[in-house]
Motif scaffolding. Sequence first.
Motif, short mmCIF file in Angstrom:
data_model
loop_
_atom_site.label_atom_id
_atom_site.label_comp_id
_atom_site.label_asym_id
_atom_site.label_seq_id
_atom_site.Cartn_x
_atom_site.Cartn_y
_atom_site.Cartn_z
N HIS A 129 5.73 -21.56 7.88
CA HIS A 129 6.56 -22.19 8.89
C HIS A 129 5.73 -22.75 10.04
CE1 HIS A 129 9.84 -20.56 6.63
NE2 HIS A 129 9.48 -19.32 6.87
N GLY A 167 21.19 -23.28 13.22
CA GLY A 167 19.97 -22.55 13.53
C GLY A 167 20.23 -21.11 13.91
N ASP A 226 14.73 -24.62 14.22
CA ASP A 226 15.65 -24.00 13.28
C ASP A 226 15.84 -22.51 13.58
OD1 ASP A 226 15.78 -26.38 11.49
OD2 ASP A 226 13.66 -25.92 11.19
N VAL A 227 14.82 -21.90 14.15
CA VAL A 227 14.86 -20.47 14.48
C VAL A 227 14.26 -20.28 15.86
CG1 VAL A 227 14.07 -18.16 13.82
CG2 VAL A 227 14.61 -19.83 12.04
N ARG A 274 20.28 -18.07 5.29
CA ARG A 274 20.72 -19.27 5.97
C ARG A 274 20.01 -20.55 5.54
NH1 ARG A 274 24.55 -18.47 8.66
NH2 ARG A 274 24.65 -20.70 9.06
N PHE A 275 18.82 -20.42 4.99
CA PHE A 275 18.02 -21.60 4.70
C PHE A 275 17.58 -21.61 3.24
CE2 PHE A 275 17.30 -20.50 9.18
CZ PHE A 275 17.73 -21.66 9.80
N ILE A 333 16.94 -15.22 7.52
CA ILE A 333 16.40 -16.54 7.17
C ILE A 333 16.74 -16.88 5.72
CG2 ILE A 333 14.24 -17.78 6.71
CD1 ILE A 333 13.13 -16.53 9.28
N GLN A 346 12.02 -23.82 2.34
CA GLN A 346 12.11 -24.75 3.47
C GLN A 346 11.15 -24.33 4.58
OE1 GLN A 346 16.06 -25.55 4.96
NE2 GLN A 346 15.31 -26.35 6.90
N ARG A 347 10.38 -25.28 5.08
CA ARG A 347 9.46 -25.01 6.17
C ARG A 347 10.21 -25.14 7.48
NH1 ARG A 347 6.68 -22.40 2.70
NH2 ARG A 347 5.15 -23.58 1.49
N LEU A 348 10.37 -24.06 8.17
CA LEU A 348 11.22 -24.02 9.36
C LEU A 348 10.41 -24.28 10.63
CD1 LEU A 348 13.28 -20.85 8.45
CD2 LEU A 348 13.93 -23.24 8.09
N ARG A 349 11.10 -24.81 11.63
CA ARG A 349 10.53 -24.98 12.96
C ARG A 349 10.96 -23.77 13.79
NH1 ARG A 349 13.77 -30.10 14.42
NH2 ARG A 349 15.27 -28.77 13.33
N VAL A 350 9.98 -22.97 14.20
CA VAL A 350 10.26 -21.69 14.86
C VAL A 350 9.72 -21.72 16.29
CG1 VAL A 350 9.90 -19.19 14.79
CG2 VAL A 350 10.10 -20.49 12.65
#
Length: 250
Positions: free
Chosen positions: A55, A134, A105-106, A27-28, A24, A32-36
């Motif tokens: 996240h 992603g 994103d993940v 890559r990001f 993570i 950044q608040r990721l959508r998992v």
Amino acid sequence: MKGLGGLRNVVRQELVARQLDEQIAARFPVGQRLRVLDVGLGQGTQALRLARAGHQVTGIESDAEMLAAARAALAAEPDGIRARVRLLEGDGRDTGVHFLPGSFDVVLCHGVLMYVAEPDGMLAGLARMLAPGGLLSLLVRNADALAMRPGLSGDWSAAITAFDTATYTNRIGLDVRADRRATLTSTLAGIGAPLHAWYGVRVFTDTAPDDAEPPSEAELTALLAAEERAGRTDPYRAVAALTHLCGVRG
């Protein structure tokens, strides 16, 4: 690492967490608040950990008992963390029913493929859930090393049989399947999420008894350091009980 149960699960969850965080971070952007999406989230260990990191996490689980355990664990979290987690009852093969393509994103799929007879369709569906760039994180039983556990345990007949199969009986008595890294590498390339990195998980501790408890903090720290080093070092990672593969959506 408290609350993770026995030694084998502690090693698995901690190593996967470190490896996932590494991917993570690579890559990001920081912060950044990721959508998992966590498919087959089990008791929710990784889902809750990622929610605590800020996240937004959606978890899907088909086993009612596991889903209840995850909901109970979530209920014990502070309001802010609970607000970042959504838990659904469902099957990883039906992600297209619940979500639009590119919604995450993940995507995590840990300890699930061994229960899926034909995983290619499911994997293609998971790749479609990813936004461009992603990360798809898969944790599978390593079919290239199925002879290791019976061999190290002195079960020579089972070890010889394991050389020529990708199926095995797991510790809860179910007949399940394992995956070969070369096959999954080809599959990931074919679904548009080619392999970016891979690790071994539980090189040294897979033969520990089911009821083995984690050792003292100092010894556990050393044990995890050895497992982490082995999990990223050839030839050790190739004979780990589990393989952690990370693909990236093109």
